[in-house]
Design a protein around this motif. Structure first.
Motif, PDB file in Angstrom:
ATOM      1  N   THR A 129      -5.012 -15.263  -9.628  1.00 51.33           N
ATOM      2  CA  THR A 129      -4.116 -16.154  -8.880  1.00 51.33           C
ATOM      3  C   THR A 129      -2.736 -16.173  -9.516  1.00 51.33           C
ATOM      4  OG1 THR A 129      -5.977 -17.541  -8.200  1.00 51.33           O
ATOM      5  CG2 THR A 129      -3.775 -18.517  -8.073  1.00 51.33           C
ATOM      6  N   ALA A 130      -2.694 -16.208 -10.850  1.00 49.46           N
ATOM      7  CA  ALA A 130      -1.403 -16.206 -11.540  1.00 49.46           C
ATOM      8  C   ALA A 130      -0.654 -14.891 -11.309  1.00 49.46           C
ATOM      9  CB  ALA A 130      -1.615 -16.444 -13.031  1.00 49.46           C
ATOM     10  N   ARG A 131      -1.386 -13.789 -11.149  1.00 44.08           N
ATOM     11  CA  ARG A 131      -0.741 -12.483 -10.995  1.00 44.08           C
ATOM     12  C   ARG A 131      -0.386 -12.162  -9.547  1.00 44.08           C
ATOM     13  NH1 ARG A 131       1.508  -8.680  -9.863  1.00 44.08           N
ATOM     14  NH2 ARG A 131       1.483  -6.548 -10.744  1.00 44.08           N
ATOM     15  N   PHE A 132      -1.279 -12.490  -8.602  1.00 45.04           N
ATOM     16  CA  PHE A 132      -1.080 -12.046  -7.215  1.00 45.04           C
ATOM     17  C   PHE A 132      -0.859 -13.195  -6.226  1.00 45.04           C
ATOM     18  CE2 PHE A 132      -3.766  -8.789  -9.254  1.00 45.04           C
ATOM     19  CZ  PHE A 132      -2.907  -7.708  -9.134  1.00 45.04           C
ATOM     20  N   ALA A 171      -8.154  -2.804   0.890  1.00 41.83           N
ATOM     21  CA  ALA A 171      -7.331  -2.909   2.099  1.00 41.83           C
ATOM     22  C   ALA A 171      -7.794  -4.032   3.014  1.00 41.83           C
ATOM     23  CB  ALA A 171      -7.333  -1.579   2.850  1.00 41.83           C
ATOM     24  N   ALA A 172      -9.073  -4.447   2.909  1.00 39.41           N
ATOM     25  CA  ALA A 172      -9.585  -5.525   3.756  1.00 39.41           C
ATOM     26  C   ALA A 172      -8.885  -6.842   3.496  1.00 39.41           C
ATOM     27  CB  ALA A 172     -11.088  -5.683   3.549  1.00 39.41           C
ATOM     28  N   LEU A 173      -8.223  -6.976   2.340  1.00 41.30           N
ATOM     29  CA  LEU A 173      -7.453  -8.199   2.074  1.00 41.30           C
ATOM     30  C   LEU A 173      -6.222  -8.288   2.962  1.00 41.30           C
ATOM     31  CD1 LEU A 173      -7.486  -8.416  -1.832  1.00 41.30           C
ATOM     32  CD2 LEU A 173      -8.635  -9.959  -0.232  1.00 41.30           C
ATOM     33  N   GLU A 174      -5.752  -7.114   3.461  1.00 43.73           N
ATOM     34  CA  GLU A 174      -4.538  -7.051   4.281  1.00 43.73           C
ATOM     35  C   GLU A 174      -3.381  -7.749   3.567  1.00 43.73           C
ATOM     36  OE1 GLU A 174      -5.189  -7.227   8.651  1.00 43.73           O
ATOM     37  OE2 GLU A 174      -7.119  -8.101   8.083  1.00 43.73           O
ATOM     38  N   ALA A 175      -3.313  -7.502   2.259  1.00 40.12           N
ATOM     39  CA  ALA A 175      -2.252  -8.069   1.438  1.00 40.12           C
ATOM     40  C   ALA A 175      -1.005  -7.188   1.535  1.00 40.12           C
ATOM     41  CB  ALA A 175      -2.714  -8.167  -0.015  1.00 40.12           C
ATOM     42  N   PRO A 176       0.138  -7.655   1.049  1.00 35.44           N
ATOM     43  CA  PRO A 176       1.339  -6.814   1.021  1.00 35.44           C
ATOM     44  C   PRO A 176       1.085  -5.509   0.275  1.00 35.44           C
ATOM     45  CG  PRO A 176       1.902  -9.096   0.565  1.00 35.44           C
ATOM     46  CD  PRO A 176       0.409  -9.035   0.593  1.00 35.44           C
ATOM     47  N   ARG A 177       1.844  -4.474   0.631  1.00 33.36           N
ATOM     48  CA  ARG A 177       1.617  -3.139   0.079  1.00 33.36           C
ATOM     49  C   ARG A 177       1.698  -3.126  -1.445  1.00 33.36           C
ATOM     50  NH1 ARG A 177       2.669   1.758  -1.284  1.00 33.36           N
ATOM     51  NH2 ARG A 177       2.902   3.634  -0.201  1.00 33.36           N
ATOM     52  N   GLU A 178       2.652  -3.848  -2.014  1.00 32.61           N
ATOM     53  CA  GLU A 178       2.787  -3.834  -3.463  1.00 32.61           C
ATOM     54  C   GLU A 178       1.577  -4.465  -4.141  1.00 32.61           C
ATOM     55  OE1 GLU A 178       5.291  -7.196  -1.672  1.00 32.61           O
ATOM     56  OE2 GLU A 178       4.943  -5.037  -1.355  1.00 32.61           O
ATOM     57  N   THR A 179       0.973  -5.462  -3.500  1.00 29.74           N
ATOM     58  CA  THR A 179      -0.228  -6.081  -4.061  1.00 29.74           C
ATOM     59  C   THR A 179      -1.401  -5.117  -4.025  1.00 29.74           C
ATOM     60  OG1 THR A 179       0.527  -8.280  -3.373  1.00 29.74           O
ATOM     61  CG2 THR A 179      -1.814  -8.029  -3.855  1.00 29.74           C
ATOM     62  N   SER A 180      -1.577  -4.431  -2.894  1.00 31.88           N
ATOM     63  CA  SER A 180      -2.677  -3.467  -2.789  1.00 31.88           C
ATOM     64  C   SER A 180      -2.523  -2.339  -3.807  1.00 31.88           C
ATOM     65  CB  SER A 180      -2.731  -2.901  -1.369  1.00 31.88           C
ATOM     66  OG  SER A 180      -2.956  -3.925  -0.424  1.00 31.88           O
ATOM     67  N   VAL A 181      -1.281  -1.831  -3.981  1.00 32.46           N
ATOM     68  CA  VAL A 181      -1.052  -0.754  -4.946  1.00 32.46           C
ATOM     69  C   VAL A 181      -1.352  -1.237  -6.365  1.00 32.46           C
ATOM     70  CG1 VAL A 181       0.730   0.716  -5.966  1.00 32.46           C
ATOM     71  CG2 VAL A 181       0.604   0.433  -3.473  1.00 32.46           C
TER      72      VAL A 181
END
Length: 455
Positions: free
Chosen positions: A151-154, A119-129
Motif C-alpha cells: 500500500t505504501a509503494r503502490f 494485468a487483472a488489476l487493471e492498474a496504471p501501466r507504471e504500476t504493472s511494470v
C-alpha cells in the motif's frame, strides 16, 4: 499494432471511424435486454455488462445455467462474449477478462483468482511494470506479500482492487434503474405474437402484483410494463395513478389508454420472450370503509378521470392548482402535476359564511392600468375608467395592504406596496383594484391597476 501495419498484413481489413456515442447506445440497449434475467444490470466499461444474479439464478436452474442462457441470448443477437460468475463484481470481471469462464462456488473466489496475471488489476501501466519487475506475476504472488508495504509503494486503490478481486471485500453494483417495489413476469416457451391477447397476459400479472401489495398494506403509484423481444428490442409502457391503487381493471384500463396513445404502436416483431410488470413506486393503502356519503365516490371519480387523462395525453399535460404559503396574490397558486400527490400541506383560504370571496377567480396578468378619481390620496376611488368605460363606484371595501416579500430580493426591488380594494359599481359589477406605491413615502404619484374580476 498500428493501423498501417494491420492493413499491410490484411489488405481487405474493413476499417471505420470509431463512434463512442453509438457504442454507448448499443451497450444501453443490451443492458435493457439483459433485464429479462435480473432487474439489477449495470454497465461495465468499456464493453461489458454486470448482472447481479442474487435471488434470480434459481429461476434458470442455477448460476451455471443462467450464465449459459445469457450467452445464448447474446449469440442470437450475433454477439459473442465471455462470462463468469463470482461472489463479487470485481472477481467476476477479472475472471471474464483475464481468466477462465467459470462459476466459482460460494466463498471460493480467492482460489480461482489467485492464478490470474497482474494485468487483472487493471492498474496504471507504471504500476504493472513495477510489479512485474519485482517478480510478482500473479495476483497470488501479490496477495502473499505484506499489504502495508504494498500500500505504501503502490497506493491504497491498487490494494483495494486486489482485495475485491480475491473476494475478501464486496462492492455492490449501481444498477442503471433502481430496484422496483414489486416485479412479476411471464416467460413463454415460444415467442408471443398475439397483440390482441396481450391484456389476457397482463391481467394475471397485475393481479399477482396487487396481491403482493395487499399483503404489505400498500398500493402502487407508478407502474411499468416491459416487453422483451427475441431480437433484443425492449418496449416499455409507464403509467401512474393519482392515488395508491390495487384495482386490476383500472390499471389495465390505464395500460390500454397508454398503448393507444403511443406514436409508435407496440410491435411484437418476431415475438416476445418475456413480459414483465413492475410496481415502481408504492405507498401505504389502508382498507376504506364503505359509507353512504357521496363525497368519497366523487373524489374517486375525479382521481380516476385524472389518471385516464394523464395516460392519454401525458402526465406533464394534466395540471392542477396548488395553494402556496404566501400572502402575495400573484404567487398564491401554482401549477403542479394533477397525477402527483400534493407536496404542500397548504390549504385554500375559505371566506367566512355569508361573506364574499377575498380573491377573484379571474386575474389579469399583468394587471391593467386604470384612470381613477379618489376623494383622498389614500382613499378608495370614487370612479375609474377602464377600456374607455367609466364605472361609478357604489360600494368600496379596503384597503388590504400587501407589501412585497423582502426576502425575495428581485421582487422586492421591482415592486412597491399595494393597497387592494374590492369595488362594486352602480350596475352591480365587482372589481379588485389596487394602488401601487405609498403616497409620498414611496412615490409622489401612485398608480392604479385593475387586477381581477369577481364572478
Amino acid at each position: 499494432m498500428t493501423l498501417a501495419d494491420a492493413k499491410a498484413r490484411a489488405p481487405h481489413l474493413a476499417v471505420t471511424q470509431a463512434d463512442a456515442e453509438a457504442d454507448q447506445r448499443l451497450m444501453l440497449r443490451l443492458a435493457a435486454f439483459c433485464e429479462q434475467f435480473t432487474p439489477l444490470v449495470a454497465l461495465d466499461p468499456p464493453c461489458g455488462l454486470m448482472l447481479d444474479a442474487t435471488g434470480c439464478a434459481h429461476l434458470f436452474g442455477g448460476d451455471a445455467a443462467m450464465r449459459t442462457c445469457v450467452l445464448q441470448a447474446m449469440a442470437r443477437l450475433s454477439f459473442t462474449g465471455r462470462a463468469a460468475v463470482a461472489g463479487t463484481p470485481d472477481a467476476a470481471r477479472a475472471l471474464a477478462r483475464f481468466g477462465q469462464e467459470v462459476v466459482t462456488p460460494p466463498g471460493e473466489d480467492d482460489m480461482f483468482t489467485r492464478p490470474l496475471p497482474i494485468a487483472a488489476l487493471e492498474a496504471p501501466r507504471e504500476t504493472s511494470v513495477a510489479l512485474t519487475r519485482a517478480g510478482l506475476t500473479t495476483l497470488g504472488d501479490l496477495a502473499d506479500r505484506s499489504s502495508a508495504a504494498l500500500t505504501a509503494r503502490f497506493g491504497d486503490a491498487t490494494m483495494r482492487r486486489l482485495t475485491r478481486i480475491l473476494g475478501r471485500e464486496d462492492a455492490r453494483i449501481t444498477p442503471l434503474r433502481p430496484l422496483p417495489e414489486c416485479m412479476v413476469e411471464r416467460r413463454f416457451a415460444e415467442p408471443f405474437l398475439d397483440l390482441a391477447a396481450i391484456e389476457n397476459v397482463l391481467r394475471p400479472l397485475i393481479a399477482e402484483a396487487a396481491g403482493i401489495l395487499e399483503k404489505r398494506g400498500e398500493g402502487g403509484r407508478a407502474f411499468e410494463a416491459r416487453f422483451f423481444r427475441t431480437d433484443g428490442a425492449v418496449a416499455a409502457l409507464n403509467f401512474e395513478t393519482g392515488a395508491p391503487s390495487r384495482n386490476v381493471e383500472a390499471l389495465l384500463r390505464l395500460f390500454r389508454l397508454k398503448a393507444d396513445a403511443l406514436a409508435d404502436p407496440l410491435d411484437p416483431g418476431y415475438g416476445f420472450d418475456v413480459i414483465r410488470f413492475y410496481v415502481l413506486r408504492a405507498e401505504a393503502l389502508a382498507q376504506s370503509q364503505i359509507g353512504f356519503e357521496r363525497q368519497g365516490a366523487q373524489d374517486s371519480d375525479v382521481a380516476d378521470l385524472v389518471d385516464r387523462l394523464a395516460a392519454r395525453f401525458g402526465r406533464e399535460r394534466v395540471l392542477r392548482f396548488a395553494a402556496q404559503e404566501t400572502h402575495d396574490p400573484v404567487r398564491a397558486a401554482s401549477y403542479v402535476y394533477a397525477a402527483s400527490p400534493s407536496s404542500s400541506q397548504n390549504s385554500w383560504v375559505k371566506p367566512e359564511p355569508g361573506e364574499p370571496p377575498l380573491r377573484p377567480l379571474f386575474l389579469f396578468d399583468p394587471p391593467q392600468p386604470i384612470e381613477t378619481m379618489a376623494q383622498t390620496p389614500d382613499g378608495p376611488p370614487m370612479h375609474f375608467k377602464w377600456r374607455r368605460v367609466r364605472h361609478m363606484i357604489a360600494r368600496a371595501e379596503g384597503p388590504e395592504r400587501i407589501a412585497p416579500e423582502w426576502w425575495r430580493q428581485a421582487i422586492g426591488r421591482e415592486r412597491r406596496t399595494r393597497d387592494y380594494y374590492r369595488l362594486e359599481d352602480r350596475d352591480g359589477r365587482r372589481f379588485w383594484v389596487f394602488r401601487e406605491g405609498l403616497y409620498e413615502s414611496e412615490t409622489a404619484a401612485p398608480r392604479w391597476f385593475l387586477h381581477g374580476l369577481f364572478a
